[in-house]
Design an enzyme around this catalytic site. Structure first.
Site, PDB file in Angstrom:
ATOM      1  N   GLU A  76       6.408   6.073  -4.047  1.00  0.00           N
ATOM      2  CA  GLU A  76       5.619   6.227  -2.818  1.00  0.00           C
ATOM      3  C   GLU A  76       6.351   7.135  -1.858  1.00  0.00           C
ATOM      4  O   GLU A  76       7.559   6.988  -1.639  1.00  0.00           O
ATOM      5  CB  GLU A  76       5.420   4.894  -2.074  1.00  0.00           C
ATOM      6  CG  GLU A  76       4.385   3.983  -2.651  1.00  0.00           C
ATOM      7  CD  GLU A  76       4.207   2.700  -1.842  1.00  0.00           C
ATOM      8  OE1 GLU A  76       4.438   2.704  -0.610  1.00  0.00           O
ATOM      9  OE2 GLU A  76       3.864   1.681  -2.468  1.00  0.00           O
TER      10      GLU A  76
ATOM     11  N   GLU B 186       8.372  -3.233  -3.648  1.00  0.00           N
ATOM     12  CA  GLU B 186       9.129  -3.454  -2.406  1.00  0.00           C
ATOM     13  C   GLU B 186       9.399  -4.924  -2.101  1.00  0.00           C
ATOM     14  O   GLU B 186       8.944  -5.448  -1.069  1.00  0.00           O
ATOM     15  CB  GLU B 186       8.400  -2.830  -1.219  1.00  0.00           C
ATOM     16  CG  GLU B 186       8.197  -1.336  -1.334  1.00  0.00           C
ATOM     17  CD  GLU B 186       7.638  -0.709  -0.048  1.00  0.00           C
ATOM     18  OE1 GLU B 186       7.214  -1.456   0.858  1.00  0.00           O
ATOM     19  OE2 GLU B 186       7.638   0.529   0.043  1.00  0.00           O
TER      20      GLU B 186
END
Ligand code: FCB
Length: 429
Positions: A341, A160
């Site tokens: 995720e 991320e």
């Protein structure tokens, strides 16, 4: 879904603890968490889930779950304590044992090389604002591959980068806690450059697959706010997907990026990846900014949906929308996708019907995207264990397994048993 890969995810600073052990250097998260007022309740990752000592018990939990893969992250400050220079054999030794332990149980290790715990020594030189950090990252990636690459076949470079840029450098709500607003843009470019260089280093060391994990969000808006939504989409999604998949940055961001771009950078950044990791939590509703601030958009609450304990809206269809949208935007340039995720924070108890429903609905959304033609090959739950949830400390619990942070006792929740049944169905189909 035959051949579909089920997994669970964690990250080093969130679970390991043992921050002073075996030569680990300080990371920006140690500094940040120990700065009063930065993390809820003054919590730190000093002990976290004590996974550094209890990893064998955690591998046994993964084995009981029946996952095909485990996504964990390697702590850069354990491997290269000062960020550059000397490599710490003991740090690598920890991941060496973990990898062997996983393989003995038939679980594929999928390490992420950077999940936000930058060595503090590199932050002292400018962190990701400094181009040099990209080169240090690739060197470190090479060291990890040199030690683990005979047994690890798939690596993830960054986790991320958008969240690290935004929260770490633009808003200052995460480490390193810098609030630079648009001045954080070079952090995007340098992370992406580091990613591209690391792909090359990992491949040179024999890695079969290298992925990048991006946090992606479907951007919602009212008709009159379309322009603002496009800008938000540019910052959150396209800034990190376009250069990697297409070799270009969104036009409107170029003025901020160009001073940091050198010839050949985009070629490095678009070095082919073998899969895109997608982390999905919720859609983002964007409106036109009303206050004439720096940015032309503002984020508004998504209403009319249940919310997690964190207050995040639960919108499973958003995941189908996201995946089909990526397919539409990138077409043949889109590699296979793994959801690296997805999960929710919920009440502390072990009877977590809320999480079971959440996971069931989101897996359904992945299936719907696959049926619509998206090449999505796996799903990793965030997270195996309750853990240190960044600025929220231990206040948000995302685990399939409950952790008592006083005793370190692990107790599988109902969602653990439910997910185990999903894994079992797939491996028997
Ligand atoms: C993601 C992070 C992960 C975890 C979840 C809840 O943004 O990658 O470490 O904190 O959110």
């Amino acid at each position: 879904m035959a051949g579909f890969l089920y997994g669970a995810s964690t990250a080093s600073y969130q679970i390991e603890g043992a921050v002073h052990e075996d030569g680990r250097g300080p990371s920006i998260w140690d500094t940040f968490a120990h700065t009063p007022g930065r993390v809820r309740n003054g919590d730190t990752g000093d002990v976290a889930c004590d996974h550094y000592h209890r990893w064998a018990e955690d591998v046994a939990l993964l084995a009981g779950l029946g996952v095909g893969a485990y996504r964990f992250s390697v702590a850069w400050p354990r491997v290269v304590p000062a960020g550059s220079g000397a490599v710490n054999d003991k740090g690598l030794g920890f991941y060496d044992r973990l990898v062997d332990g996983l393989l003995e149980r038939g679980i594929e290790p999928v390490p992420t090389l950077f999940h936000w715990d930058l060595p503090q020594a590199l932050e002292d030189e400018g962190g990701w604002l400094d181009r040099e950090t990209a080169y240090r990252f690739a060197e470190y990636a090479g060291h990890v591959a040199g030690r683990l690459g005979d047994r690890v076949h798939r690596f993830i470079t960054l986790n991320e980068p958008v969240v690290h840029m935004a929260q770490g450098y633009a808003w200052g709500t995460h480490a390193p806690g810098r609030a630079l607003g648009l001045g954080a843009l070079p952090v995007a470019h340098h992370q992406l450059l580091g990613h591209g260089l690391a792909v090359q280093a990992l491949k040179a060391a024999g890695a079969r697959e290298v992925w990048l994990t991006n946090n992606c969000t479907p951007v919602w808006s009212a008709d009159e706010d379309r322009a603002a939504a496009a800008v938000y989409d540019g910052f959150h999604n396209r800034l990190f997907n376009d250069p990697v998949l297409l070799g270009s940055y969104p036009e409107f961001l170029l003025p901020g990026l160009e001073p940091h771009l050198r010839d050949g950078d985009l070629d490095i950044i678009r070095t082919p990846i073998d899969a895109l990791g997608v982390n999905y939590y919720n859609p983002t509703l964007v409106g036109t900014a009303s206050d004439g601030g720096d940015l032309p958009f503002e984020i508004r609450p998504v209403e009319g949906y249940p919310t997690t304990a964190f207050g995040w809206p639960v919108v499973p269809d958003g995941l189908t929308e996201l995946l089909t949208g990526l397919q539409e935007t990138y077409g043949d340039a889109l590699p296979p996708i793994y959801i690296t995720e997805n999960g929710c924070s919920a009440e502390e108890g072990v009877a977590d019907t809320f999480r079971v429903d959440y996971l069931q609905a989101h897996l359904g959304a992945v299936r719907a995207a696959a049926e619509a033609g998206v090449d999505v090959r796996g799903y990793f739950v965030w997270s195996l264990l309750d853990n240190f949830e960044w600025a929220e400390g231990y206040a948000q619990r995302f685990g399939l397994v409950h952790v008592d942070f006083d005793t370190q006792e692990r107790t599988p929740r109902d969602s653990y048993r439910w997910f185990r049944d999903q894994c079992a169905k797939t491996s028997s189909s």
